[in-house]
Design an enzyme around this catalytic site. Structure first.
Site, PDB file in Angstrom:
ATOM      1  N   LYS A   1      24.282 -28.924  20.609  1.00 22.65           N
ATOM      2  CA  LYS A   1      23.578 -28.754  19.320  1.00 22.65           C
ATOM      3  C   LYS A   1      24.484 -29.192  18.168  1.00 22.65           C
ATOM      4  O   LYS A   1      25.703 -29.267  18.325  1.00 22.65           O
ATOM      5  CB  LYS A   1      23.153 -27.291  19.140  1.00 22.65           C
ATOM      6  CG  LYS A   1      22.418 -26.691  20.326  1.00 22.65           C
ATOM      7  CD  LYS A   1      20.971 -27.125  20.436  1.00 22.65           C
ATOM      8  CE  LYS A   1      20.464 -26.888  21.840  1.00 22.65           C
ATOM      9  NZ  LYS A   1      19.187 -26.260  21.981  1.00 22.65           N
TER      10      LYS A   1
HETATM   11  C1  PLP Z   1      18.475 -25.251  22.754  1.00 25.98           C
HETATM   12  C2  PLP Z   1      17.162 -24.753  22.360  1.00 25.98           C
HETATM   13  C3  PLP Z   1      16.745 -23.438  22.622  1.00 25.98           C
HETATM   14  C4  PLP Z   1      17.525 -22.492  23.480  1.00 25.98           C
HETATM   15  O1  PLP Z   1      18.829 -22.288  23.109  1.00 25.98           O
HETATM   16  P1  PLP Z   1      19.896 -21.791  24.204  1.00 25.98           P
HETATM   17  O2  PLP Z   1      21.095 -21.473  23.398  1.00 25.98           O
HETATM   18  O3  PLP Z   1      20.109 -22.901  25.167  1.00 25.98           O
HETATM   19  O4  PLP Z   1      19.326 -20.581  24.856  1.00 25.98           O
HETATM   20  C5  PLP Z   1      15.525 -23.038  22.133  1.00 25.98           C
HETATM   21  N1  PLP Z   1      14.737 -23.865  21.435  1.00 25.98           N
HETATM   22  C6  PLP Z   1      15.090 -25.140  21.190  1.00 25.98           C
HETATM   23  C7  PLP Z   1      14.174 -26.000  20.399  1.00 25.98           C
HETATM   24  C8  PLP Z   1      16.303 -25.634  21.650  1.00 25.98           C
HETATM   25  O5  PLP Z   1      16.635 -26.912  21.410  1.00 25.98           O
END
Ligand code: PLP
Length: 370
Positions: free
Chosen positions: A185
């Site tokens: 991210k």
């Molecule tokens: C990455 C992501 C999640 C989940 O996050 P995690 O930290 O992997 O649990 C939820 N929604 C979206 C849109 C994401 O890109």
């Protein structure tokens, strides 16, 4: 191989400060809910202009704990997009509620407000818009619908830390927002992490309780909660990265604009569009094409990694067979799942490597014989 994203290149630039700060954590002896988590929560709340930020174990838990804290449960419906990472809908199901999908906008890939309104029933309690690939959803329209029908708005901002909508930061636009710090991210750590941001102090207090087994005072439990906390080591890494985040996002935007300028004459691909109301922080650079399989193969042969986000819509996942959705229910989302692919874009991507991607795409030849 030029990777689609490269978290390591981000961390490498600040490795000495990270090591110093991790050393401090190790020697502090405080590893859970200590000073780094507290400081990170304060800094993020300040940055977004909200009263509270509550750090949790990951982005999925951020969504689950927020839904639970709003009291959303079995019998409730929550409207969201069928075109997102699975976790968005999974969190709704995890608290016992039912995800109800609404189709997306063809240009922005984000949930379409007019489609949301069609899906509202007496059971609807909340809307979860996703700021997909780093581009804010149409929050004014969504908030207006929420107000009209008395619904909560929970931003899934996991892909959009640092983005703004009409000059307001993502994460401050609904009743609460959820972020993920997963390594790929935009704002990330070297493992799992997440945070909820809100200006609803009661909600924040409730989430603080839920993340430690429903307890406010140690060994006194008011309700059944979760074990969902951000570790001190991750908070320390995030605090070290935070001052660089805007610069990293600017690199993403610069690289994205460069792709747009250099690729705009290619008629076999459609470049991502940017909505005027928001800043797009390009978590991913996703293009549409009718020749996805061939292009991916061509780029692979040139040593370029691509990604497909997402090859299957959520309503068509096996896990949701019980909801009885079928192919054709969300034609725009389904078409995007067949056409979109992403090319390398991350802060450490060099101009030379980006040029290799651009040249490789320019050399792609549409084979009309198939
Ligand atoms: C990455 C992501 C999640 C989940 O996050 P995690 O930290 O992997 O649990 C939820 N929604 C979206 C849109 C994401 O890109």
């Amino acid at each position: 191989m030029i990777p689609i994203s490269d978290p390591k290149s981000q961390f490498e630039t600040i490795i000495d400060s990270i090591v110093t700060n991790l050393k401090d954590v190790i020697l502090s002896g405080k590893y859970i809910l200590g000073p780094n988590v507290k400081k990170l929560e304060e800094k993020i709340a300040d940055r977004l202009g909200v009263t509270d930020a509550v750090a949790v174990a990951n982005g999925t838990d951020a969504l689950i704990l927020t839904l639970a804290a709003f009291g959303i449960k079995e019998g409730d419906e929550v409207i969201t997009t069928p075109f997102s990472f699975f976790a968005t809908a999974e969190a709704i199901t995890r608290v016992g509620a039912t995800p109800v999908f609404a189709d997306v906008n063809e240009e922005t890939f984000n949930i379409e407000p007019t489609e949301i309104e069609k899906k509202i029933s007496r059971r609807t309690t909340a809307i979860i818009p996703v700021h997909l690939f780093g581009q804010p959803a149409m929050m004014d329209e969504i908030n207006a619908i929420a107000k009209k029908y008395d619904l909560y708005v929970i931003e899934d901002a996991c892909q959009a830390f640092g983005a703004t909508y009409k000059s307001q930061p993502v994460g401050s636009l609904g009743d609460a927002a959820c972020f993920s710090f997963f390594p790929t991210k935009n704002f990330s750590t070297m493992g799992d992490g997440g945070i909820v941001t809100t200006s609803n102090q009661k909600l924040a207090e409730k989430i603080r309780k839920l993340r430690v087994h429903g307890s406010q005072t140690k060994y006194h439990h008011d309700e059944i909660g979760y074990n969902s906390r951000l570790d001190e080591i991750h908070a320390a890494i995030l605090l070290t990265s935070l001052p660089y985040l805007d610069e990293w996002n600017r690199s993403r935007i610069t690289l994205a604009n460069r792709y747009k300028n250099k690729l705009n004459h290619l008629d076999f691909i459609k470049l991502p569009s940017m909505h005027n109301d928001g800043s797009h922080v390009f978590h991913l650079f996703s293009l549409a094409t009718d020749y996805r399989t061939e292009i991916i193969k061509h780029l692979q042969a040139e040593g370029i990694q691509t990604g497909v986000y997402y090859p299957r819509c959520i309503h068509l996942q096996n896990a949701y067979r019980n909801l009885d959705y079928k192919e054709g229910d969300f034609p725009i989302a389904e078409a995007l799942s067949k056409k979109l692919f992403s090319i390398p874009l991350y802060p450490g991507l060099t101009i030379q490597d980006q040029d290799k991607v651009i040249t490789a795409l320019k050399h792609f030849k549409v084979n009309n014989n198939d």
